[in-house]
Write a protein that holds these residues in place. Structure first.
Motif, PDB file in Angstrom:
ATOM      1  N   GLY A  74       0.786  -1.219   0.000  1.00 13.45           N
ATOM      2  CA  GLY A  74       0.000   0.000   0.000  1.00 13.45           C
ATOM      3  C   GLY A  74       0.820   1.272   0.000  1.00 13.45           C
ATOM      4  N   TYR A  75       0.097   2.352   0.134  1.00 12.85           N
ATOM      5  CA  TYR A  75       0.683   3.681   0.168  1.00 12.85           C
ATOM      6  C   TYR A  75      -0.264   4.598   0.916  1.00 12.85           C
ATOM      7  CZ  TYR A  75      -2.635   4.292  -3.606  1.00 12.85           C
ATOM      8  OH  TYR A  75      -3.780   4.319  -4.339  1.00 12.85           O
ATOM      9  N   VAL A  81      -0.448   3.071   5.974  1.00 15.82           N
ATOM     10  CA  VAL A  81       0.491   1.996   5.629  1.00 15.82           C
ATOM     11  C   VAL A  81       0.625   1.019   6.790  1.00 15.82           C
ATOM     12  CG1 VAL A  81       2.872   1.465   4.965  1.00 15.82           C
ATOM     13  CG2 VAL A  81       1.701   3.429   3.936  1.00 15.82           C
ATOM     14  N   ARG A  82       0.636   1.511   8.024  1.00 18.07           N
ATOM     15  CA  ARG A  82       0.661   0.612   9.188  1.00 18.07           C
ATOM     16  C   ARG A  82      -0.553  -0.318   9.166  1.00 18.07           C
ATOM     17  NH1 ARG A  82       2.181   4.898  13.949  1.00 18.07           N
ATOM     18  NH2 ARG A  82       4.428   4.875  13.645  1.00 18.07           N
ATOM     19  N   ARG A  83      -1.729   0.237   8.945  1.00 18.95           N
ATOM     20  CA  ARG A  83      -2.954  -0.560   8.923  1.00 18.95           C
ATOM     21  C   ARG A  83      -2.901  -1.606   7.806  1.00 18.95           C
ATOM     22  NH1 ARG A  83      -6.160   3.262   9.647  1.00 18.95           N
ATOM     23  NH2 ARG A  83      -6.359   3.930   7.485  1.00 18.95           N
ATOM     24  N   GLN A  84      -2.437  -1.215   6.622  1.00 24.18           N
ATOM     25  CA  GLN A  84      -2.375  -2.125   5.477  1.00 24.18           C
ATOM     26  C   GLN A  84      -1.387  -3.265   5.693  1.00 24.18           C
ATOM     27  OE1 GLN A  84      -1.498   0.517   2.234  1.00 24.18           O
ATOM     28  NE2 GLN A  84      -3.427   1.613   2.462  1.00 24.18           N
TER      29      GLN A  84
END
Length: 100
Positions: A74-75, A81-84
Motif C-alpha cells: 500500500g501507500y 500503511v501501518r494498517r495495510q
C-alpha cells in the motif's frame, strides 16, 4: 490492562549495543514478548530479542510483528500503511490476543 491484556511497553532506541541484561530483567515475569518493527522482521530487533531469550534460556514466547521479506503493502499516510501491513494498534492487539 487493555482488553484484558496486562502489558508493558519498552521503546528500543538503538539495537547496538543492546542491553540484554536490562531486557531480561524487564521481561522476567512476562508470558509473551512482542516486537513491533516498521520494516523487515529479519535481522532486526525481533532477532536480537530471540537470541537474547534463547541464550538466557528464558522460556518466554516471542511474537515478531513487522514486514516479511518484502516491501510494505500500500501507500498513503504512515497510519494507512501501518494498517495495510498489520502494524496499527488494532492489528497488534489482535495478534497478541491470538497468541495468548
Amino acid at each position: 490492562h487493555a482488553g484484558g491484556i496486562d502489558a508493558g511497553l519498552r521503546n528500543v532506541l538503538r539495537l547496538k549495543p543492546f542491553d540484554g541484561e536490562a531486557f531480561l530483567e524487564a521481561v522476567k515475569d512476562a508470558r509473551l514478548v512482542v516486537s513491533v518493527e516498521e520494516h523487515s522482521i529479519h535481522g532486526g530487533l525481533g532477532g536480537i530479542l530471540a537470541e537474547c531469550l534463547a541464550e538466557a534460556g528464558a522460556g518466554v514466547k516471542l511474537k515478531r510483528l513487522g514486514l516479511e521479506d518484502k516491501f510494505a503493502d500500500g501507500y498513503g499516510t504512515q497510519e494507512q500503511v501501518r494498517r495495510q501491513n498489520g502494524l496499527d494498534s488494532s492489528s497488534i492487539y489482535e495478534s497478541i490476543r491470538e497468541v495468548l
